[in-house]
Design an enzyme around this catalytic site. Structure first.
Site, short mmCIF file in Angstrom:
data_model
loop_
_atom_site.label_atom_id
_atom_site.label_comp_id
_atom_site.label_asym_id
_atom_site.label_seq_id
_atom_site.Cartn_x
_atom_site.Cartn_y
_atom_site.Cartn_z
N SER A 72 0.80 -1.24 0.00
CA SER A 72 0.00 0.00 0.00
C SER A 72 0.82 1.28 0.00
O SER A 72 0.28 2.36 -0.24
CB SER A 72 -0.95 0.01 1.20
OG SER A 72 -2.10 -0.74 0.92
N ALA A 123 -3.73 -22.32 3.08
CA ALA A 123 -2.49 -22.66 2.41
C ALA A 123 -2.76 -23.30 1.05
O ALA A 123 -2.06 -23.02 0.06
CB ALA A 123 -1.67 -23.61 3.28
N GLN A 124 -3.78 -24.14 0.99
CA GLN A 124 -4.13 -24.78 -0.28
C GLN A 124 -4.59 -23.74 -1.30
O GLN A 124 -4.24 -23.80 -2.48
CB GLN A 124 -5.22 -25.82 -0.06
CG GLN A 124 -4.80 -27.02 0.77
CD GLN A 124 -4.70 -26.71 2.26
OE1 GLN A 124 -5.24 -25.70 2.73
NE2 GLN A 124 -4.01 -27.58 3.00
N TYR A 138 -11.06 2.77 4.31
CA TYR A 138 -9.94 2.44 3.43
C TYR A 138 -10.41 1.63 2.24
O TYR A 138 -11.06 0.60 2.39
CB TYR A 138 -8.89 1.67 4.23
CG TYR A 138 -7.55 1.63 3.56
CD1 TYR A 138 -6.65 2.67 3.71
CD2 TYR A 138 -7.17 0.55 2.79
CE1 TYR A 138 -5.41 2.65 3.11
CE2 TYR A 138 -5.93 0.51 2.18
CZ TYR A 138 -5.06 1.56 2.35
OH TYR A 138 -3.82 1.52 1.74
N SER A 139 -10.07 2.08 1.04
CA SER A 139 -10.54 1.42 -0.18
C SER A 139 -9.41 1.25 -1.18
O SER A 139 -8.97 2.22 -1.81
CB SER A 139 -11.68 2.22 -0.83
OG SER A 139 -12.06 1.64 -2.06
N ASN A 140 -8.93 0.01 -1.36
CA ASN A 140 -7.98 -0.29 -2.41
C ASN A 140 -8.58 -0.04 -3.78
O ASN A 140 -7.91 0.43 -4.70
CB ASN A 140 -7.55 -1.75 -2.30
CG ASN A 140 -6.70 -2.01 -1.09
OD1 ASN A 140 -5.56 -1.59 -1.02
ND2 ASN A 140 -7.26 -2.71 -0.12
N GLY A 160 2.40 -0.35 4.43
CA GLY A 160 2.01 -1.37 3.46
C GLY A 160 2.19 -2.73 4.06
O GLY A 160 3.14 -2.96 4.82
#
Length: 413
Positions: free
Chosen positions: A105, A170-171, A205-207, A352
């Site tokens: 980020s 994990a898979q 918060y918005s990516n 980030g």
């Protein structure tokens, strides 16, 4: 790219990650040194800086973080570095002091800088509606690009919901770590949801908002956002180790490995090699502590933006009561957060984090002193774990910026 500036490893629901990942608590209280130190005193002061930086790095690895690298640049331009822990759990190599890592980020500050440069060039306005540049893209389920401005995307006040691709196990990581996503695909996922709030009614918060900003940069300039970052920031500043890896899942050497535990009690998984959502519109820079310090010093020092645009960037809003426990006193500008310093004044920066990486930056308001700390192998199984790591990391930043003995006694401002 991460769902927040700073976050625990990908595991359970997005709401927990969104709320916890922003964690950054300023807790240290240090004395400052009076002006007029002798040459011998300055040598002692430099040793004190190094000892405190090492102490704070060791305190982070004591919490279970695999590796830490930290770099402080004082106002005389000199570096002080510290590393702690190991670069990998197999060979137990030492952490490289100049290692590459995914900035996640922190990329947002680069994107915001390009947008504000375009504002300074009169090619775009902060109050332009998104619809002007991306007609029909933000629509459906109550989303309306006519009601959201460029400024609101930059400041996370537009209300756009995030629905980022994620690893649930994990898979799932092994199955999808080489997947790629276009900006359009990422935005389309978000448009399946109603907005989190009306524009300017809250902060969230918005990516996805920054994915849209990357798309706007390309619409305005005719070039992808990362080419504009390269030509406007990376090359002029000589950031030789900062780049967008695109679909490459590997990091250049030297670098530490990073790990995460997808579920409490399960083994750690090496998640260093992956593509993830970093190929979509906004995310994905790889960098080093030296390059990030140089970038933030140049930005706050006025070398990248005209005064009017830097003033806009540092005009802040509160981030909301729900984050006060993790970020007391924090406020959000346009691609920058301000934080209070324990010794008075404030500092600026961004965080980030993704897949075991967490990186934090801090620079004084005059751009003279800066610090970057990058963590690898962050293993946070609970909210309390996240808080402890955040407190330790941000104590390092606060200590580094408040210990001003090597800066001729000047207090941060």
């Amino acid at each position: 790219m991460t769902t927040s500036p700073m976050r625990p490893p990908r595991r359970r629901g997005r709401s927990l990650r969104r709320n916890l990942a922003l964690a950054a608590v300023v807790t240290a209280t240090l004395s400052t040194c009076a002006p007029g130190a002798t040459a011998a005193g300055q040598h002692d002061d430099r040793s004190l800086l190094r000892l405190r930086l090492q102490r704070d790095a060791d305190a982070i690895t004591a919490l279970g973080v695999t590796g830490v690298q930290a770099r402080l640049v004082t106002s005389d331009g000199r570096d002080t570095t510290a590393t702690s822990g190991v670069a990998d759990l197999t060979d137990r190599r030492p952490v490289p002091g100049d290692g590459h890592f995914r900035a996640a980020s922190i990329t947002k500050t680069f994107v915001a800088t390009v947008i504000l440069q375009l504002v300074g060039d009169h090619r775009i306005a902060l109050d332009d509606p998104v619809e002007r540049w991306l007609p029909g893209v933000v629509s459906g389920n109550g989303n309306d690009g006519r009601a959201i401005t460029v400024r609101q995307l930059l400041q996370h006040t537009g209300g756009i919901h995030d629905d980022y691709p994620d690893y649930t196990s994990a898979q799932d990581f092994r199955r999808h770590r080489y997947d790629t996503y276009t900006p359009e695909q990422t935005v389309a996922r978000a448009m399946r949801h109603s907005p989190d709030f009306e524009p300017d009614e809250d902060w969230g918060y918005s990516n996805t908002g920054y994915v849209l900003l990357g798309m706007i940069i390309e619409r305005v300039t005719g070039h992808p956002w990362h080419e504009e970052v390269r030509d406007r920031i990376v090359r002029p500043l000589g950031l030789d180790h900062t780049f967008r890896p695109g679909a490459s899942p590997v990091l250049p050497r030297p670098h530490a490995e990073t790990y995460q535990r997808f579920k409490a009690g399960e083994p750690l998984v090496d998640v260093t090699e992956q593509v993830g959502p970093g190929t979509n519109g906004e995310a994905g820079l790889v960098s080093t502590t030296a390059d990030l310090n140089r970038f933030f010093r140049a930005l706050l020092g006025g070398r990248l933006l005209p005064p009017a645009q830097l003033a806009q960037m540092t005009r802040t809003v509160p981030v909301g009561e729900k984050l006060e426990h993790f970020m007391p006193g924090a406020r959000d500008g346009l691609g920058l957060f301000s934080r209070p310093l324990s010794c008075g004044g404030e500092y600026w920066g961004h965080e980030g984090g993704d897949s075991g990486w967490i990186t934090s930056t801090g620079v004084t308001a005059d751009g003279r002193r800066s610090v970057t700390v990058s963590l690898s192998g962050v293993q946070a199984d609970s909210e309390d774990d996240v808080l402890r790591v955040a407190q330790a990391e941000n104590k390092l930043v606060d200590d580094a910026l408040c210990t001003t003995a090597a800066d001729t006694g000047r207090r941060p401002r």
